[in-house]
Design a protein around this motif. Structure first.
Motif, PDB file in Angstrom:
ATOM      1  N   TYR A 163       8.990   2.557  12.930  1.00  0.00           N
ATOM      2  CA  TYR A 163       7.860   3.196  13.598  1.00  0.00           C
ATOM      3  C   TYR A 163       6.696   3.393  12.625  1.00  0.00           C
ATOM      4  O   TYR A 163       6.893   3.847  11.490  1.00  0.00           O
ATOM      5  N   ASP A 164       5.489   3.097  13.093  1.00  0.00           N
ATOM      6  CA  ASP A 164       4.274   3.372  12.345  1.00  0.00           C
ATOM      7  C   ASP A 164       3.849   4.814  12.572  1.00  0.00           C
ATOM      8  O   ASP A 164       4.343   5.491  13.484  1.00  0.00           O
ATOM      9  N   LEU A 165       2.895   5.283  11.760  1.00  0.00           N
ATOM     10  CA  LEU A 165       2.470   6.677  11.801  1.00  0.00           C
ATOM     11  C   LEU A 165       1.947   7.079  13.171  1.00  0.00           C
ATOM     12  O   LEU A 165       2.190   8.193  13.644  1.00  0.00           O
ATOM     13  N   PHE A 179       0.816  -1.215   0.000  1.00  0.00           N
ATOM     14  CA  PHE A 179       0.000   0.000   0.000  1.00  0.00           C
ATOM     15  C   PHE A 179       0.848   1.262   0.000  1.00  0.00           C
ATOM     16  O   PHE A 179       0.538   2.238  -0.687  1.00  0.00           O
ATOM     17  N   PHE A 180       1.941   1.275   0.762  1.00  0.00           N
ATOM     18  CA  PHE A 180       2.698   2.523   0.900  1.00  0.00           C
ATOM     19  C   PHE A 180       3.322   2.964  -0.420  1.00  0.00           C
ATOM     20  O   PHE A 180       3.662   4.139  -0.578  1.00  0.00           O
ATOM     21  N   TYR A 181       3.453   2.042  -1.371  1.00  0.00           N
ATOM     22  CA  TYR A 181       3.973   2.452  -2.666  1.00  0.00           C
ATOM     23  C   TYR A 181       3.022   3.409  -3.383  1.00  0.00           C
ATOM     24  O   TYR A 181       3.460   4.244  -4.178  1.00  0.00           O
ATOM     25  N   VAL A 182       1.723   3.300  -3.101  1.00  0.00           N
ATOM     26  CA  VAL A 182       0.770   4.263  -3.656  1.00  0.00           C
ATOM     27  C   VAL A 182       1.057   5.647  -3.087  1.00  0.00           C
ATOM     28  O   VAL A 182       1.063   6.652  -3.810  1.00  0.00           O
ATOM     29  N   ASN A 221       5.880  -2.170 -11.970  1.00  0.00           N
ATOM     30  CA  ASN A 221       6.476  -2.847 -10.806  1.00  0.00           C
ATOM     31  C   ASN A 221       7.883  -2.328 -10.497  1.00  0.00           C
ATOM     32  O   ASN A 221       8.747  -3.080 -10.016  1.00  0.00           O
ATOM     33  N   GLU A 222       8.111  -1.030 -10.733  1.00  0.00           N
ATOM     34  CA  GLU A 222       9.417  -0.434 -10.431  1.00  0.00           C
ATOM     35  C   GLU A 222       9.485  -0.035  -8.956  1.00  0.00           C
ATOM     36  O   GLU A 222       9.758   1.116  -8.604  1.00  0.00           O
ATOM     37  N   LEU A 223       9.239  -1.008  -8.078  1.00  0.00           N
ATOM     38  CA  LEU A 223       9.127  -0.718  -6.651  1.00  0.00           C
ATOM     39  C   LEU A 223      10.448  -0.234  -6.065  1.00  0.00           C
ATOM     40  O   LEU A 223      10.474   0.696  -5.254  1.00  0.00           O
ATOM     41  N   SER A 270      10.501   1.411   5.483  1.00  0.00           N
ATOM     42  CA  SER A 270      10.365  -0.002   5.138  1.00  0.00           C
ATOM     43  C   SER A 270       9.416  -0.135   3.950  1.00  0.00           C
ATOM     44  O   SER A 270       8.744   0.822   3.552  1.00  0.00           O
ATOM     45  N   LYS A 271       9.310  -1.326   3.387  1.00  0.00           N
ATOM     46  CA  LYS A 271       8.402  -1.554   2.261  1.00  0.00           C
ATOM     47  C   LYS A 271       6.955  -1.309   2.655  1.00  0.00           C
ATOM     48  O   LYS A 271       6.134  -0.951   1.805  1.00  0.00           O
ATOM     49  N   SER A 272       6.644  -1.492   3.936  1.00  0.00           N
ATOM     50  CA  SER A 272       5.280  -1.261   4.408  1.00  0.00           C
ATOM     51  C   SER A 272       5.051   0.183   4.845  1.00  0.00           C
ATOM     52  O   SER A 272       3.960   0.533   5.288  1.00  0.00           O
ATOM     53  N   GLY A 273       6.094   1.032   4.731  1.00  0.00           N
ATOM     54  CA  GLY A 273       5.933   2.455   4.995  1.00  0.00           C
ATOM     55  C   GLY A 273       6.310   2.903   6.389  1.00  0.00           C
ATOM     56  O   GLY A 273       6.091   4.064   6.739  1.00  0.00           O
TER      57      GLY A 273
END
Length: 243
Positions: free
Chosen positions: A234-236, A71-74, A179-181, A217-220
């Motif tokens: 750390y998360d938001l 999701f964080f890639y969006v 997919n250029e992550l 991280s990949k998850s943001g």
């Protein structure tokens, strides 16, 4: 490119979500409002804006093959589109304050709020809400805010900026769909506000600590190097970067 212009609405994100339930939207359909009566920011904060002085709009984007873990890639993709737009009009000292506030020097000029629609465990689409301070110059109650006009002295055509942002969203989302992550993440991290600089943070309990922002991280999650040389994620809701 479909752009719906409104004099006023509660929130452009909410309006676009309602529109999504009523009809089939084409990619990059945008809703622009002169006034938002219930404009929203991250974590339920209120986005304040003088009527007709700033750009408050939302863009619909269908997502292809984006997994929940990505999701964080969006968010990164949207932030990079804003950066490219602002670079084209020579706004100086740009950076992204995690997760997706756009800064010029140490002043916030733009916020992004992304809301997703999921179907059968995958992201079907995103509604990308953008609040960009354009021609407002008085920020008496918001000392950490600025605007394009306050920075450059130029009075901007907001229709032109809207079109430019949408065009750059198309370019950056093409990269996501290819997919250029790795390159998206590296470019986003290169813009991170206060990256590799000693910074002060506050955790959810109100305690302050020091560290160095290293990346995401990949998850943001924000990656912070602490004094004991351990990198903590750390998360938001878990951390606030203090000025």
């Amino acid at each position: 490119m479909r752009i719906v212009k409104l004099d006023a609405t509660d929130s452009t994100n909410s309006y676009l979500r309602r529109l999504y339930t009523q009809e089939t939207l084409s990619d990059f359909t945008a809703v622009v409002a002169q006034v938002q009566t219930q404009g929203r920011g991250q974590l339920g904060t209120i986005w304040e804006s003088q009527p007709s002085k700033n750009l408050t709009f939302s863009v619909y984007k269908r997502l292809v093959g984006v997994r929940p873990n990505d999701f964080f890639y969006v968010s990164m993709t949207a932030a990079l589109a804003l950066m490219k737009t602002l670079e084209l009009i020579s706004i100086p000292r740009l950076s992204v304050k995690w997760p997706n506030d756009i800064m010029s020097a140490n002043k916030k000029i733009c916020g992004i709020l992304i809301e997703n629609v999921m179907k059968q465990g995958v992201f079907e689409s995103s509604i990308i809400g953008i609040g960009l301070n354009v021609n407002q110059t008085d920020f008496e109650k918001l000392p950490q805010a600025s605007s394009l006009k306050r920075i450059s002295g130029i009075d901007y055509d907001m229709d032109q900026i809207t079109v430019s942002i949408i065009q750059n969203l198309k370019v950056t989302f093409e990269r996501l769909e290819r997919n250029e992550l790795k390159s998206l993440k590296e470019e986003y991290e290169s813009y991170l506000f206060r990256k590799n600089k000693p910074s002060t943070f506050k955790d959810a309990e109100g305690s302050m600590f020091s560290g160095f922002i290293k990346g995401v991280s990949k998850s943001g999650k924000l990656q912070v190097l602490l004094e004991d040389q351990v990198v903590q994620h750390y998360d938001l809701k878990e951390i606030t970067l203090l000025y």
